[in-house]
Write an enzyme that holds these catalytic residues in place. Structure first.
Site, PDB file in Angstrom:
ATOM      1  N   SER A 269      12.948  79.388 115.743  1.00  0.00           N
ATOM      2  CA  SER A 269      11.915  80.225 115.124  1.00  0.00           C
ATOM      3  C   SER A 269      10.737  79.363 114.713  1.00  0.00           C
ATOM      4  CB  SER A 269      12.475  80.920 113.883  1.00  0.00           C
ATOM      5  OG  SER A 269      11.413  81.481 113.141  1.00  0.00           O
TER       6      SER A 269
ATOM      7  N   TYR B 135      16.334  79.403 106.165  1.00  0.00           N
ATOM      8  CA  TYR B 135      16.190  79.877 107.547  1.00  0.00           C
ATOM      9  C   TYR B 135      15.460  78.836 108.411  1.00  0.00           C
ATOM     10  CZ  TYR B 135      14.674  83.214 111.198  1.00  0.00           C
ATOM     11  OH  TYR B 135      14.427  83.858 112.385  1.00  0.00           O
TER      12      TYR B 135
ATOM     13  N   LYS C 282      16.969  76.960 111.655  1.00  0.00           N
ATOM     14  CA  LYS C 282      16.351  77.158 112.971  1.00  0.00           C
ATOM     15  C   LYS C 282      15.899  75.837 113.583  1.00  0.00           C
ATOM     16  CE  LYS C 282      16.608  81.549 113.798  1.00  0.00           C
ATOM     17  NZ  LYS C 282      17.709  81.973 114.707  1.00  0.00           N
TER      18      LYS C 282
HETATM   19  P1  NAD Z   1      18.102  91.971 114.227  1.00  0.00           P
HETATM   20  O1  NAD Z   1      18.463  92.026 112.786  1.00  0.00           O
HETATM   21  O2  NAD Z   1      17.557  93.176 114.873  1.00  0.00           O
HETATM   22  O3  NAD Z   1      19.346  91.473 115.092  1.00  0.00           O
HETATM   23  C1  NAD Z   1      20.212  90.474 114.665  1.00  0.00           C
HETATM   24  C2  NAD Z   1      21.619  90.886 114.997  1.00  0.00           C
HETATM   25  O4  NAD Z   1      22.513  89.813 114.667  1.00  0.00           O
HETATM   26  C3  NAD Z   1      22.091  92.118 114.218  1.00  0.00           C
HETATM   27  O5  NAD Z   1      22.473  93.170 115.071  1.00  0.00           O
HETATM   28  C4  NAD Z   1      23.241  91.594 113.372  1.00  0.00           C
HETATM   29  O6  NAD Z   1      24.296  92.545 113.200  1.00  0.00           O
HETATM   30  C5  NAD Z   1      23.695  90.376 114.182  1.00  0.00           C
HETATM   31  N1  NAD Z   1      24.411  89.416 113.346  1.00  0.00           N
HETATM   32  C6  NAD Z   1      24.146  89.042 112.075  1.00  0.00           C
HETATM   33  N2  NAD Z   1      25.089  88.203 111.613  1.00  0.00           N
HETATM   34  C7  NAD Z   1      25.971  88.029 112.633  1.00  0.00           C
HETATM   35  C8  NAD Z   1      27.162  87.266 112.772  1.00  0.00           C
HETATM   36  N3  NAD Z   1      27.649  86.525 111.755  1.00  0.00           N
HETATM   37  N4  NAD Z   1      27.818  87.276 113.972  1.00  0.00           N
HETATM   38  C9  NAD Z   1      27.331  88.009 115.021  1.00  0.00           C
HETATM   39  N5  NAD Z   1      26.216  88.790 114.910  1.00  0.00           N
HETATM   40  C10 NAD Z   1      25.545  88.789 113.736  1.00  0.00           C
HETATM   41  O7  NAD Z   1      17.040  90.763 114.350  1.00  0.00           O
HETATM   42  P2  NAD Z   1      16.272  90.140 115.609  1.00  0.00           P
HETATM   43  O8  NAD Z   1      14.854  90.027 115.210  1.00  0.00           O
HETATM   44  O9  NAD Z   1      16.630  90.795 116.868  1.00  0.00           O
HETATM   45  O10 NAD Z   1      16.842  88.643 115.577  1.00  0.00           O
HETATM   46  C11 NAD Z   1      17.542  88.035 116.647  1.00  0.00           C
HETATM   47  C12 NAD Z   1      17.398  86.529 116.513  1.00  0.00           C
HETATM   48  O11 NAD Z   1      16.043  86.156 116.724  1.00  0.00           O
HETATM   49  C13 NAD Z   1      17.781  85.968 115.158  1.00  0.00           C
HETATM   50  O12 NAD Z   1      18.442  84.737 115.309  1.00  0.00           O
HETATM   51  C14 NAD Z   1      16.460  85.757 114.497  1.00  0.00           C
HETATM   52  O13 NAD Z   1      16.515  84.778 113.467  1.00  0.00           O
HETATM   53  C15 NAD Z   1      15.626  85.310 115.671  1.00  0.00           C
HETATM   54  N6  NAD Z   1      14.188  85.422 115.499  1.00  0.00           N
HETATM   55  C16 NAD Z   1      13.613  86.634 115.481  1.00  0.00           C
HETATM   56  C17 NAD Z   1      12.238  86.709 115.349  1.00  0.00           C
HETATM   57  C18 NAD Z   1      11.520  88.013 115.392  1.00  0.00           C
HETATM   58  O14 NAD Z   1      10.273  87.997 115.391  1.00  0.00           O
HETATM   59  N7  NAD Z   1      12.211  89.145 115.427  1.00  0.00           N
HETATM   60  C19 NAD Z   1      11.479  85.533 115.207  1.00  0.00           C
HETATM   61  C20 NAD Z   1      12.114  84.312 115.243  1.00  0.00           C
HETATM   62  C21 NAD Z   1      13.474  84.266 115.405  1.00  0.00           C
END
Ligand code: NAD
Length: 301
Positions: free
Chosen positions: A151, A164, A168
């Site tokens: 991230s 976080y 990351k």
């Molecule tokens: P989201 O909350 O929609 O999806 C995350 C999913 O991970 C959820 O469905 C949740 O149930 C699952 N999860 C949480 N804890 C878990 C565990 N212990 N074991 C298995 N699954 C688990 O969020 P997202 O935005 O789709 O995020 C996906 C990834 O992308 C994450 O790692 C997040 O940090 C990263 N990320 C997202 C963004 C963004 O802009 N959305 C930016 C940078 C990084």
């Protein structure tokens, strides 16, 4: 066409958001997918939701192959079981996308340790727990593709996300080492730093959110998971169709020869800070050996 026939992928946190989008695209290109997701809330607390079932059903309805898994990546036994599920259901494991994630944002001075542990457990330790059993199989079969979800909160920093951001950036360190350990076995390990409109970013992106579909990130992840992936140990920023490489560079720096010019002093650093920081002519080392190679001719001159 980049094709995944006969390939088996495990996508963690694939019940929603980015993970669901990656799982859909992998499956539509022929991969059999383990759709892992325990269905927790954004802060990682348990809920009754079973989003892994929904995405698995959707993939099957579209003619793909998928199986749901409800384990938590932060539990080493459950993490190993998801890798095992791939092997039992589909006979092998070729791809791991470490995507599961939670948030426990707090300004650093207010951060309580349980909120540090929960975030490190899911993002960083979870990637260790899932990747290690898969990596062992990948070594044996001399093939594997691993993607870490980093991230810009860690790569660049973001207020209120010490836990976080550290997790990351920790994933980038893990990627760097696994990329080197995987070279001999055709295991490629890369990272994506996405920006996408999901429940995680619901309240923070503002009007740009509508331009940032998760489906615009997945092609980057899917390329990095493919046999044709030409890179390893690299980080790609992906947001709304804009794809860039992010990297750590080493400036040429400034050198004071200890034998000829005397020992380095703190005042030298102050006096030469501009030269030390000058980005002109920087290199992007692929490992610490590259840095040593840069040092050796200077130190032995
Ligand atoms: P989201 O909350 O929609 O999806 C995350 C999913 O991970 C959820 O469905 C949740 O149930 C699952 N999860 C949480 N804890 C878990 C565990 N212990 N074991 C298995 N699954 C688990 O969020 P997202 O935005 O789709 O995020 C996906 C990834 O992308 C994450 O790692 C997040 O940090 C990263 N990320 C997202 C963004 C963004 O802009 N959305 C930016 C940078 C990084």
């Amino acid at each position: 066409m980049i094709d995944f026939s006969d390939r088996v992928a495990l996508v963690t946190g694939a019940g929603r958001g980015l993970g669901a989008s990656h799982a859909r695209l992998l499956a539509s290109r022929g991969a059999a997918v383990v759709v892992n997701d325990p269905g927790v809330a954004t802060d990682g607390t348990a809920s009754e939701a079973r989003p892994a079932d929904e995405i698995t059903a959707e993939i099957k309805e579209a003619g793909g192959a998928a199986v749901a898994d409800y384990g938590s990546v932060s539990n080493p036994q459950e993490a190993e079981a998801m890798v095992q599920r791939a092997i039992e259901e589909f006979g092998r494991i070729d791809i791991v996308v470490n995507n599961a994630g939670i948030l426990r944002d707090k300004a650093f001075h207010n951060l309580e340790w349980p909120n540090l542990e929960a975030v490190l457990d899911v993002h960083l330790k979870g990637a260790f727990y899932v990747t290690q059993p898969a990596f062992r199989h990948m070594r044996e079969q001399s093939y594997g593709r691993i993607v870490m979800t980093s991230s810009n909160s860690g790569l660049l920093g973001n207020f209120g996300q010490a836990n976080y951001g550290a997790a990351k950036m920790g994933l980038v360190g893990l990627m760097n080492v696994l990329a080197l350990e995987g070279v001999k076995y055709d295991i490629k390990v890369n990272s994506v730093a996405p920006v996408a409109h999901t429940r995680m970013t619901e309240d923070i992106l503002g009007p740009i959110a509508e331009k940032l579909e998760p489906s615009q990130v997945s092609p980057v992840v899917v390329y990095l998971c493919s046999e044709r992936c030409a890179v390893t140990g690299e980080v790609y920023s992906a947001a709304g169709g804009v794809v860039s490489r992010m990297f750590i560079g080493l400036t040429p720096g400034w050198f004071k020869h200890p034998d000829k010019e005397g020992a380095l002093t703190p005042e030298d650093i102050e006096a030469h800070l501009d030269e030390i920081r000058d980005e002109e002519g920087y290199i992007v080392p692929a490992s610490n050996q590259d840095e040593l190679q840069k040092l050796a001719p200077l130190l032995f001159s």
